[in-house]
Design a protein around this motif. Structure first.
Motif: not given
Length: 78
Positions: A1-23
């Protein structure tokens, strides 16, 4: 199982969404500021004056060795 196959913790996906909102917010604010400037002719005059004053100050500074300010708007810019 590679790193990309693992589910991301909730805080990582939240941070990614916040980065998009900020942009998106920054793009919106940039466009709003430009629209405000374009609707206000005296503001455009003030911006042009500020840019001209800054260029004149750069030319007058004896320590400034950047001579490119003298060639703006000329054939050399192409």
């Amino acid at each position: 199982m590679t790193n990309s196959d693992r589910p991301k913790p909730g805080w990582i996906s939240a941070a990614q969404r916040l980065r998009k909102v900020r942009g998106a917010c920054l793009i919106f604010l940039d466009r709003w500021a430009v629209a405000q400037l374009l609707s206000d002719a005296p503001a455009l005059d003030r911006v042009a004056y500020d840019l001209e004053s800054r260029a004149e100050a750069e030319i007058a500074d004896p320590k400034n060795k950047n001579w490119s300010v003298l060639y703006r708007g000329s054939v050399l810019d192409d």
